[in-house]
Design a protein around this motif. Structure first.
Motif, PDB file in Angstrom:
ATOM      1  N   PHE A 157       8.404  28.810  21.322  1.00 43.12           N
ATOM      2  CA  PHE A 157       8.922  27.866  20.332  1.00 43.12           C
ATOM      3  C   PHE A 157       7.815  27.356  19.404  1.00 43.12           C
ATOM      4  CE2 PHE A 157      11.390  27.093  24.293  1.00 43.12           C
ATOM      5  CZ  PHE A 157      12.593  27.652  23.871  1.00 43.12           C
ATOM      6  N   PHE A 158       8.163  27.211  18.132  1.00 46.62           N
ATOM      7  CA  PHE A 158       7.349  26.440  17.199  1.00 46.62           C
ATOM      8  C   PHE A 158       8.076  25.102  17.032  1.00 46.62           C
ATOM      9  CE2 PHE A 158       6.226  30.810  16.374  1.00 46.62           C
ATOM     10  CZ  PHE A 158       4.843  30.754  16.288  1.00 46.62           C
ATOM     11  N   LEU A 159       7.531  24.074  17.662  1.00 50.62           N
ATOM     12  CA  LEU A 159       8.300  22.845  17.850  1.00 50.62           C
ATOM     13  C   LEU A 159       8.585  22.098  16.556  1.00 50.62           C
ATOM     14  CD1 LEU A 159       6.717  21.534  21.167  1.00 50.62           C
ATOM     15  CD2 LEU A 159       8.947  22.608  20.847  1.00 50.62           C
ATOM     16  N   CYS A 160       7.831  22.361  15.500  1.00 53.16           N
ATOM     17  CA  CYS A 160       8.110  21.655  14.253  1.00 53.16           C
ATOM     18  C   CYS A 160       9.409  22.132  13.622  1.00 53.16           C
ATOM     19  CB  CYS A 160       6.958  21.795  13.276  1.00 53.16           C
ATOM     20  SG  CYS A 160       6.683  23.480  12.689  1.00 53.16           S
ATOM     21  N   LYS A 161       9.873  23.348  13.990  1.00 50.12           N
ATOM     22  CA  LYS A 161      11.147  23.817  13.428  1.00 50.12           C
ATOM     23  C   LYS A 161      12.170  24.150  14.518  1.00 50.12           C
ATOM     24  CE  LYS A 161       9.799  28.699  12.839  1.00 50.12           C
ATOM     25  NZ  LYS A 161      10.848  29.280  13.687  1.00 50.12           N
ATOM     26  N   ASP A 162      11.733  24.703  15.670  1.00 54.40           N
ATOM     27  CA  ASP A 162      12.655  24.975  16.775  1.00 54.40           C
ATOM     28  C   ASP A 162      12.947  23.707  17.562  1.00 54.40           C
ATOM     29  OD1 ASP A 162      12.565  27.739  16.181  1.00 54.40           O
ATOM     30  OD2 ASP A 162      10.720  27.947  17.350  1.00 54.40           O
ATOM     31  N   GLY A 163      12.070  22.737  17.507  1.00 51.55           N
ATOM     32  CA  GLY A 163      12.203  21.421  18.131  1.00 51.55           C
ATOM     33  C   GLY A 163      12.135  20.379  17.034  1.00 51.55           C
ATOM     34  N   PRO A 164      11.703  19.149  17.330  1.00 57.68           N
ATOM     35  CA  PRO A 164      11.232  18.750  18.659  1.00 57.68           C
ATOM     36  C   PRO A 164      12.330  18.672  19.726  1.00 57.68           C
ATOM     37  CG  PRO A 164      11.305  16.861  17.210  1.00 57.68           C
ATOM     38  CD  PRO A 164      11.589  18.045  16.358  1.00 57.68           C
ATOM     39  N   VAL A 165      13.604  18.581  19.297  1.00 50.69           N
ATOM     40  CA  VAL A 165      14.693  18.483  20.267  1.00 50.69           C
ATOM     41  C   VAL A 165      15.075  19.885  20.731  1.00 50.69           C
ATOM     42  CG1 VAL A 165      17.071  17.749  20.653  1.00 50.69           C
ATOM     43  CG2 VAL A 165      15.540  16.324  19.274  1.00 50.69           C
ATOM     44  N   LEU A 166      15.047  20.088  22.059  1.00 49.86           N
ATOM     45  CA  LEU A 166      15.382  21.384  22.647  1.00 49.86           C
ATOM     46  C   LEU A 166      16.417  21.188  23.754  1.00 49.86           C
ATOM     47  CD1 LEU A 166      11.822  22.922  23.134  1.00 49.86           C
ATOM     48  CD2 LEU A 166      13.535  23.709  21.483  1.00 49.86           C
ATOM     49  N   ASP A 222       0.833  -1.196   0.000  1.00 47.11           N
ATOM     50  CA  ASP A 222       0.000   0.000   0.000  1.00 47.11           C
ATOM     51  C   ASP A 222       0.878   1.260   0.000  1.00 47.11           C
ATOM     52  OD1 ASP A 222      -2.274  -1.506   0.025  1.00 47.11           O
ATOM     53  OD2 ASP A 222      -2.652  -1.310   2.180  1.00 47.11           O
ATOM     54  N   SER A 223       0.255   2.383  -0.327  1.00 49.04           N
ATOM     55  CA  SER A 223       0.992   3.647  -0.416  1.00 49.04           C
ATOM     56  C   SER A 223       0.393   4.689   0.518  1.00 49.04           C
ATOM     57  CB  SER A 223       0.958   4.186  -1.852  1.00 49.04           C
ATOM     58  OG  SER A 223       1.592   3.300  -2.745  1.00 49.04           O
ATOM     59  N   LEU A 224       1.230   5.619   0.921  1.00 47.05           N
ATOM     60  CA  LEU A 224       0.792   6.812   1.644  1.00 47.05           C
ATOM     61  C   LEU A 224       1.768   7.933   1.332  1.00 47.05           C
ATOM     62  CD1 LEU A 224       1.563   6.577   5.481  1.00 47.05           C
ATOM     63  CD2 LEU A 224       2.736   5.232   3.768  1.00 47.05           C
ATOM     64  N   GLY A 225       1.354   9.155   1.630  1.00 38.53           N
ATOM     65  CA  GLY A 225       2.200  10.296   1.331  1.00 38.53           C
ATOM     66  C   GLY A 225       3.192  10.586   2.440  1.00 38.53           C
ATOM     67  N   VAL A 226       4.349  11.121   2.053  1.00 36.04           N
ATOM     68  CA  VAL A 226       5.393  11.464   3.012  1.00 36.04           C
ATOM     69  C   VAL A 226       5.866  12.892   2.730  1.00 36.04           C
ATOM     70  CG1 VAL A 226       7.723  10.962   3.834  1.00 36.04           C
ATOM     71  CG2 VAL A 226       6.179   9.086   3.267  1.00 36.04           C
ATOM     72  N   ARG A 227       5.869  13.734   3.765  1.00 38.84           N
ATOM     73  CA  ARG A 227       6.519  15.037   3.702  1.00 38.84           C
ATOM     74  C   ARG A 227       7.593  15.066   4.777  1.00 38.84           C
ATOM     75  NH1 ARG A 227       4.241  19.739   5.075  1.00 38.84           N
ATOM     76  NH2 ARG A 227       2.524  18.907   6.335  1.00 38.84           N
ATOM     77  N   GLY A 228       8.721  15.647   4.444  1.00 41.52           N
ATOM     78  CA  GLY A 228       9.764  15.748   5.450  1.00 41.52           C
ATOM     79  C   GLY A 228      11.137  15.516   4.846  1.00 41.52           C
ATOM     80  N   PRO A 229      12.139  15.382   5.700  1.00 40.99           N
ATOM     81  CA  PRO A 229      12.056  15.400   7.161  1.00 40.99           C
ATOM     82  C   PRO A 229      11.991  16.827   7.699  1.00 40.99           C
ATOM     83  CG  PRO A 229      14.325  15.077   6.508  1.00 40.99           C
ATOM     84  CD  PRO A 229      13.514  15.129   5.240  1.00 40.99           C
ATOM     85  N   PHE A 230      11.413  16.954   8.917  1.00 42.17           N
ATOM     86  CA  PHE A 230      11.259  18.236   9.563  1.00 42.17           C
ATOM     87  C   PHE A 230      11.883  18.191  10.956  1.00 42.17           C
ATOM     88  CE2 PHE A 230       7.324  18.011   6.879  1.00 42.17           C
ATOM     89  CZ  PHE A 230       7.649  19.034   6.011  1.00 42.17           C
TER      90      PHE A 230
END
Length: 266
Positions: free
Chosen positions: A243-252, A74-82
């Motif tokens: 913080f916007f965790l999708c770009k400043d994180g997730p690692v802090l 099966d297939s699904l969409g992928v965006r990333g990595p972020f």
């Protein structure tokens, strides 16, 4: 909890795709929605061309329950990595404490394999792994190989079975034991970095335990989660304090996150 193996369809995107441990993808299933899932590693270690990679997922909502129903092919969409990853290069030539709680082991698994891929670049590396019960320990089949490769492994569970002979209690207990000079004579807090991933309350108390050991707050890292949607800091759904965790994180780094971890329900 299940692990999904994805292989990118041939394309320029697939040819150039790279990720760093700690980053995440947005997985999109038409008709169900999109969800942020951390990388749990490529399937072809020690290769650095992860056309095929893994996501370990807990089925808890509409999208993840739908993804669990996918079949091979099966297939699904992928965006990333972020996202901002674990600072592996910055902690090279130091000792590393990897502290995991439950599903938090998934974003930390690539760290383990990065260390195994470059063993001469790190000092003593220990994994402290807390789980609800022995049968929920993630990647249990891999632990022996990690131990054989000189990763120190300590596991604890909240609820034991009759077959369990290890520690019982929160993973903070494994950190607190390091105050014993007789049991850990080579422990050097000033040359130790800590990566922590798990439930928010667990990370909060593990970071406090690390501070009590004398580890500076600039050498403690946590991985925070919120409602990731756009992945690039525009939509605001993942905002946590400043913080916007999708770009400043997730690692802090903990010294930056510390003031906000103390605010309930932020």
């Amino acid at each position: 909890v299940f692990t999904l193996e994805l292989e990118l369809s041939p394309s320029p995107y697939a040819d150039t795709y790279r990720f760093a441990p700690g980053q995440f993808n947005m997985l999109h299933l038409p008709g169900s929605g999109e969800v942020a899932i951390s990388h749990s590693g490529p399937t072809n270690y020690p290769s650095h061309h992860p056309r095929s990679f893994l996501h370990t997922i807990r089925a808890v909502g509409r999208v993840t329950n739908a993804i669990e129903q996918l079949q091979v092919g099966d297939s699904l969409g992928v965006r990333g990595p972020f996202g901002f990853p674990w600072p592996i290069d910055a902690v090279a030539h130091h000792d590393l404490l990897i502290v995991s709680g439950g599903l938090g082991m998934a974003p930390l698994r690539p760290v383990i394999y990065s260390v195994l891929d470059r063993p001469d670049d790190f000092g003593k590396v220990d994994l402290l792994f807390g789980s609800r019960s022995p049968d929920t320990i993630l990647y249990a089949s891999e632990l022996k190989a990690w131990s054989d490769a000189n990763i120190g492994i300590e596991t604890t569970v909240d609820r034991a079975t009759t077959a369990w002979s290890g520690p019982i209690g929160p993973v903070t207990l494994l950190l607190d034991r390091r105050t014993s000079k007789s049991s850990f004579p080579n422990f050097q807090p000033l040359r130790t970095h800590v990566f922590i991933c798990g439930p928010e309350v667990m990370m909060h108390y593990c970071a406090l335990s690390a501070l009590k050991l004398g580890i500076p707050d600039t050498q403690i890292w946590i991985s925070m989660e919120r409602n990731m949607q756009c992945g690039v800091g525009y939509c605001g759904h993942c905002q946590w304090g400043p913080f916007f965790l999708c770009k400043d994180g997730p690692v802090l780094r903990y010294d930056r996150a510390r003031p906000y971890l103390n605010i309930k329900d932020l």
